[in-house]
Design a protein around this motif. Structure first.
Motif, PDB file in Angstrom:
ATOM      1  N   ILE A 114      -4.269   8.486   7.095  1.00 24.15           N
ATOM      2  CA  ILE A 114      -3.934   9.433   6.028  1.00 24.15           C
ATOM      3  C   ILE A 114      -2.810   8.838   5.183  1.00 24.15           C
ATOM      4  O   ILE A 114      -1.821   8.355   5.713  1.00 24.15           O
ATOM      5  CB  ILE A 114      -3.473  10.784   6.632  1.00 24.15           C
ATOM      6  CG1 ILE A 114      -4.621  11.425   7.420  1.00 24.15           C
ATOM      7  CG2 ILE A 114      -2.978  11.725   5.537  1.00 24.15           C
ATOM      8  CD1 ILE A 114      -4.197  12.546   8.326  1.00 24.15           C
ATOM      9  N   TYR A 115      -2.993   8.883   3.831  1.00 22.22           N
ATOM     10  CA  TYR A 115      -1.968   8.333   2.937  1.00 22.22           C
ATOM     11  C   TYR A 115      -0.965   9.406   2.517  1.00 22.22           C
ATOM     12  O   TYR A 115      -1.287  10.584   2.460  1.00 22.22           O
ATOM     13  CB  TYR A 115      -2.623   7.740   1.686  1.00 22.22           C
ATOM     14  CG  TYR A 115      -3.331   6.429   1.965  1.00 22.22           C
ATOM     15  CD1 TYR A 115      -2.606   5.333   2.399  1.00 22.22           C
ATOM     16  CD2 TYR A 115      -4.704   6.303   1.801  1.00 22.22           C
ATOM     17  CE1 TYR A 115      -3.248   4.121   2.665  1.00 22.22           C
ATOM     18  CE2 TYR A 115      -5.351   5.106   2.068  1.00 22.22           C
ATOM     19  CZ  TYR A 115      -4.618   4.025   2.503  1.00 22.22           C
ATOM     20  OH  TYR A 115      -5.249   2.844   2.768  1.00 22.22           O
ATOM     21  N   GLY A 116       0.225   8.955   2.228  1.00 23.98           N
ATOM     22  CA  GLY A 116       1.242   9.844   1.660  1.00 23.98           C
ATOM     23  C   GLY A 116       1.983  10.672   2.679  1.00 23.98           C
ATOM     24  O   GLY A 116       2.365  11.798   2.405  1.00 23.98           O
ATOM     25  N   VAL A 117       2.208  10.142   3.869  1.00 23.87           N
ATOM     26  CA  VAL A 117       2.870  10.938   4.892  1.00 23.87           C
ATOM     27  C   VAL A 117       4.326  11.235   4.531  1.00 23.87           C
ATOM     28  O   VAL A 117       4.739  12.390   4.557  1.00 23.87           O
ATOM     29  CB  VAL A 117       2.707  10.332   6.309  1.00 23.87           C
ATOM     30  CG1 VAL A 117       3.089   8.881   6.342  1.00 23.87           C
ATOM     31  CG2 VAL A 117       3.555  11.087   7.330  1.00 23.87           C
ATOM     32  N   HIS A 118       5.090  10.235   4.168  1.00 21.36           N
ATOM     33  CA  HIS A 118       6.472  10.506   3.730  1.00 21.36           C
ATOM     34  C   HIS A 118       6.721   9.939   2.342  1.00 21.36           C
ATOM     35  O   HIS A 118       7.309  10.574   1.499  1.00 21.36           O
ATOM     36  CB  HIS A 118       7.488   9.857   4.679  1.00 21.36           C
ATOM     37  CG  HIS A 118       7.385  10.328   6.083  1.00 21.36           C
ATOM     38  ND1 HIS A 118       7.663  11.613   6.446  1.00 21.36           N
ATOM     39  CD2 HIS A 118       7.032   9.694   7.225  1.00 21.36           C
ATOM     40  CE1 HIS A 118       7.490  11.749   7.753  1.00 21.36           C
ATOM     41  NE2 HIS A 118       7.102  10.596   8.243  1.00 21.36           N
ATOM     42  N   GLY A 166       0.821  -1.208   0.000  1.00 19.32           N
ATOM     43  CA  GLY A 166       0.000   0.000   0.000  1.00 19.32           C
ATOM     44  C   GLY A 166       0.849   1.248   0.000  1.00 19.32           C
ATOM     45  O   GLY A 166       2.070   1.172   0.094  1.00 19.32           O
ATOM     46  N   PRO A 167       0.176   2.415  -0.133  1.00 19.15           N
ATOM     47  CA  PRO A 167       0.918   3.675  -0.085  1.00 19.15           C
ATOM     48  C   PRO A 167       1.376   3.960   1.345  1.00 19.15           C
ATOM     49  O   PRO A 167       0.943   3.294   2.286  1.00 19.15           O
ATOM     50  CB  PRO A 167      -0.115   4.719  -0.530  1.00 19.15           C
ATOM     51  CG  PRO A 167      -1.348   3.969  -0.918  1.00 19.15           C
ATOM     52  CD  PRO A 167      -1.262   2.619  -0.317  1.00 19.15           C
ATOM     53  N   SER A 168       2.246   4.925   1.497  1.00 17.34           N
ATOM     54  CA  SER A 168       2.723   5.361   2.808  1.00 17.34           C
ATOM     55  C   SER A 168       1.534   5.817   3.660  1.00 17.34           C
ATOM     56  O   SER A 168       0.693   6.572   3.212  1.00 17.34           O
ATOM     57  CB  SER A 168       3.713   6.501   2.567  1.00 17.34           C
ATOM     58  OG  SER A 168       3.816   7.343   3.668  1.00 17.34           O
ATOM     59  N   LEU A 169       1.473   5.326   4.896  1.00 18.53           N
ATOM     60  CA  LEU A 169       0.270   5.536   5.718  1.00 18.53           C
ATOM     61  C   LEU A 169       0.621   5.978   7.135  1.00 18.53           C
ATOM     62  O   LEU A 169       1.612   5.531   7.716  1.00 18.53           O
ATOM     63  CB  LEU A 169      -0.504   4.201   5.782  1.00 18.53           C
ATOM     64  CG  LEU A 169      -1.675   4.082   6.770  1.00 18.53           C
ATOM     65  CD1 LEU A 169      -2.861   4.916   6.303  1.00 18.53           C
ATOM     66  CD2 LEU A 169      -2.098   2.622   6.927  1.00 18.53           C
ATOM     67  N   THR A 170      -0.209   6.867   7.694  1.00 21.05           N
ATOM     68  CA  THR A 170      -0.059   7.195   9.112  1.00 21.05           C
ATOM     69  C   THR A 170      -1.441   7.298   9.751  1.00 21.05           C
ATOM     70  O   THR A 170      -2.426   7.543   9.060  1.00 21.05           O
ATOM     71  CB  THR A 170       0.694   8.521   9.333  1.00 21.05           C
ATOM     72  OG1 THR A 170       0.978   8.670  10.723  1.00 21.05           O
ATOM     73  CG2 THR A 170      -0.112   9.718   8.862  1.00 21.05           C
ATOM     74  N   LYS A 187       1.996   8.668  -2.184  1.00 27.88           N
ATOM     75  CA  LYS A 187       0.584   8.801  -1.833  1.00 27.88           C
ATOM     76  C   LYS A 187      -0.237   7.770  -2.607  1.00 27.88           C
ATOM     77  O   LYS A 187      -1.343   7.433  -2.234  1.00 27.88           O
ATOM     78  CB  LYS A 187       0.086  10.193  -2.208  1.00 27.88           C
ATOM     79  CG  LYS A 187       0.659  11.274  -1.324  1.00 27.88           C
ATOM     80  CD  LYS A 187       0.263  12.670  -1.795  1.00 27.88           C
ATOM     81  CE  LYS A 187       1.256  13.639  -1.193  1.00 27.88           C
ATOM     82  NZ  LYS A 187       0.984  15.034  -1.445  1.00 27.88           N
TER      83      LYS A 187
END
Lengths: 225, 480
Positions: free
Chosen positions: A210-214, A198-202, A217
């Motif tokens: 929320i996706y795309g933290v670092h 998956g995409p970067s997640l926090t 996305k």
């Protein structure tokens, strides 16, 4: 520095000796349990992969052959409004003639840099990173990249979108079969084997996902039959 | 930025303060419910979740039992892969090594992945003190760093902070516009940290596991900040507690399934990095050098104590906190140091010394939920009981305080009374008489000195007849 290194050797024997007074020597060889090879139906694996990764915020696409891959790639680039891309040295991408194709469509494929600093700069500035993948795990929707010569680490991480193009035959049922597949060569693992699901997640602010933290996305996985 | 001293002996004050925070209590309730549901669902999806859990506990038990031998194999294989393994006995040595390495490299910027062990040794603060600009890059830990606080939870270090609080913090410290939208806040952190990832000369992480068979370290995350920290800088330093080693890659993948399910209820985290040595010839990124600092810092002392040993089986998933009736009321700050929740009540006293964390192992219900859920098989309730026993005995090997004389006399007398039937009978009769006269029918509280027992509940009035009396009477009646 050297003093500290010597210190380390003394520490090593102090710590190990202290532990050994209360330890039990391993009674079995330190070797992975290898899962039995199972017969797998690629279509079933694909549908499981697709379901799992989609639930985790990724996008999964299946295409017929070369033309289909290039076409869906183009659509994604349009959707992302991307102007620049970095491409890995993966053999699948080379066979597709990706670089040439994207260039003709007005997408600037950044030059692959051999110098680490220049390479870093390229990856941090590109809109999209395109890589291959070594395996795909169906039950979790995970792509496995042996980061190394053919797929540099930052390509799948620094650009805001990551597209992986994978042959459908790379699908495995799960992580246990991955260990089996790596087999006896596991002592020569690449410097970094990365499992991406998956995409970067926090969810660190107020438990909101929320996706795309670092990292990226968006994550797309294109399977070629 | 200063090193935050442990506040583990301020437990009572911290609890009072935290219980008064209504917003936090509500959040803790929700957090616990959500996490338990996600966790149960993800274990339910497994072919046999219960067997998997037991399998994991076995792996950790075996790993801890053979610890020094596995560490040797790990070192051998990691070195073969090109990593440099350094052994440190305590926080001071680990920090000194890392700082001198950073200085030797001429580094002035360092990015860090979230690591409890680095929190334990105060590494970030030490680096900053030595002029090396260091940033936590896990969003929650970044917030914790900016706020100058301690992690509230092992996995979600800033989950207790509201959007508004984070917004004010980013506004004050970073100059970002205030917003009520967590997405904007997340993107603000992304923008701020991106340059740091690109420019840092050193990346520091912990490790979730070290694999003896392959010499790899495994890092589990969702954000990608650890991947950046291990891919972009020229030097990667991983600080690894001695207990982190597992025998084989298949053991590691088994533990991985339990770890992510217990942490967040995920089948697998977004990213898992299996790192085996630094970048190899012909590779264009990844660190030129990989240092693995194997840290003892009090762990071998825990190892030597049979009753405490299983504490080292912990894989730091944080689930015990979410299922704990104490943590879910008082929250993470009350534990006063790095580790919180039931495992904090065990590790904080063991690592700091019993005398420096007197209340943590007392303030537990011993309900056993932590043990039931634990993927590492840590016998927390029994360790807590042993800690109480050692504290009572003033065990110097665990740095317990000498118990107060008054308490010692009391227990000596108590034992003396209980050792003899007649003595017990006389004293209990006397005691009941005193209570009845003092209470005059009602006994709401005990007098000073004993009042702690009746602070939150009434002292019941003693029954007219003792059990012994009733038993004797009944026996007589039965015999008729």
């Amino acid at each position: 520095m050297d003093g500290l290194m010597m210190h380390s050797a003394t520490n090593r024997s102090i710590i190990l000796n202290r532990l050994k007074r209360f330890a039990v020597r391993p009674d079995a060889p330190i070797e992975s349990k290898i899962a039995k090879n199972r017969v797998h139906d690629l279509d079933a694996l694909y549908s499981s992969f697709s379901q799992a990764l989609t639930a985790n915020g990724g996008t999964v696409i299946q295409v017929n052959k070369k033309d289909g891959a290039l076409e869906s790639l183009e659509n994604i680039m349009k959707e992302l409004d991307a102007d620049t891309a970095v491409i890995s040295e993966d053999s699948v991408l080379k066979t597709l003639g990706l670089k040439e194709h994207l260039n003709t469509r007005g997408i600037n494929v950044l030059k692959g840099e051999k110098n680490p600093t220049a390479h870093k700069g390229t990856c941090f500035s590109a809109d999209v990173g395109i890589t291959g993948a070594d395996y795909a795990l169906a039950d979790t929707g995970t792509i496995v990249i042996f980061h190394g010569k053919n797929n540099a680490r930052l390509l799948s991480l620094a650009p805001p979108a990551h597209i992986a193009i994978v042959e459908k035959g790379k699908l495995l049922p799960d992580i246990d079969t991955l260990v089996a597949e790596i087999g006896p060569s596991r002592r020569d693992l690449p410097s970094a084997m990365t499992l991406i699901t998956g995409p970067s997640l926090t969810a660190d602010i107020a438990l909101q996902a929320i996706y795309g933290v670092h990292g990226p996305k968006k994550l797309y996985v294109i399977f070629i039959e | 930025m200063v090193v935050i001293e442990p506040e583990t002996n301020n437990f009572r004050e911290l609890v009072r303060e935290n219980l008064a925070n209504e917003q936090q209590r509500k959040l803790l309730g929700d957090f616990s419910l959500i996490l338990k549901a996600l966790r149960d669902f993800s274990f339910g999806e497994m072919a046999d979740g219960h067997a998997a859990l037991q399998g994991g506990q076995k792996i950790r038990e075996y790993a801890v039992n053979s610890l020094p031998y596995l560490l040797e194999t790990f070192e051998e294989n990691a070195t073969k892969a090109g990593a440099k393994v350094i052994w440190a006995r305590d926080a001071r040595e680990a920090n000194a090594f890392i700082i001198s390495l950073a200085k030797e490299k001429g580094a002035d910027l360092c990015v860090k992945g979230k690591s409890m062990v680095s929190e334990e040794i105060g590494l970030r603060e030490e680096l900053i003190k030595n002029g090396i600009d260091t940033y936590e890059t896990d969003l929650g830990e970044f917030i914790v760093q900016l706020a100058g606080k301690r992690p509230f939870h092992i996995v979600g270090p800033a989950i207790n902070m509201s959007v508004d609080e984070v917004s004010c913090l980013f506004n004050q410290v970073l100059g970002f516009d205030k917003t009520q939208n967590p997405v904007d806040l997340t993107m603000a952190a992304r923008i701020f940290l991106r340059d740091k990832f690109e420019g840092a000369q050193i990346g520091i992480t912990g490790a979730n596991m070290a694999v003896a068979e392959t010499g790899s370290i495994i890092l589990v995350e969702n954000e990608g900040n650890i991947r950046f920290s291990t891919s972009a800088p020229e030097t990667h330093i991983a600080v690894v507690g001695i207990e982190k080693v597992v025998p084989t890659l298949s053991d590691a993948t088994h533990m991985l399934k339990l770890l992510t399910r217990s942490c967040t209820g995920q089948r697998i985290s977004e990213y898992v990095s299996v790192i085996t040595g630094p970048r190899k010839a012909g590779e264009v990124d990844g660190p030129e050098e990989l240092y693995i600092v194997i840290l003892d810092n009090g762990r071998s002392r825990i190892y030597a104590d049979e009753a405490m040993k299983s504490a080292l089986q912990c894989i730091k998933c944080g689930l015990c906190a979410a299922v704990c009736p104490v943590y879910t009321h008082v929250g993470g700050y009350a534990y006063g140091w790095v580790y919180s929740g039931p495992i904090g009540a065990v590790l904080n006293p063991l690592l700091l010394g019993l005398g420096k964390a007197k209340h943590l192992y007392q303030a537990t219900t011993l309900c056993g939920a932590c043990k039931d859920y634990c993927p590492g098989g840590v016998d927390i309730p029994n360790i807590l009981l042993s800690l109480r026993e050692r504290a009572m005995a003033g065990d110097r090997s665990l740095a317990a305080d000498r118990p107060p004389v008054r308490q010692k006399i009391f227990y000596c007398l108590w034992t003396w009374v209980l050792m003899d039937r007649l003595r017990y009978k006389i004293v209990s009769k006397l005691f009941r008489m005193v209570l009845r006269i003092a209470g005059v029918g009602k006994l709401p509280i005990l007098p000073a000195g004993l009042s702690g027992w009746t602070q939150c509940r009434n002292m019941p009035q003693p029954a007219k007849k003792s059990f012994h009396d009733l038993y004797a009477e009944t026996s007589k009646w039965m015999a008729l």
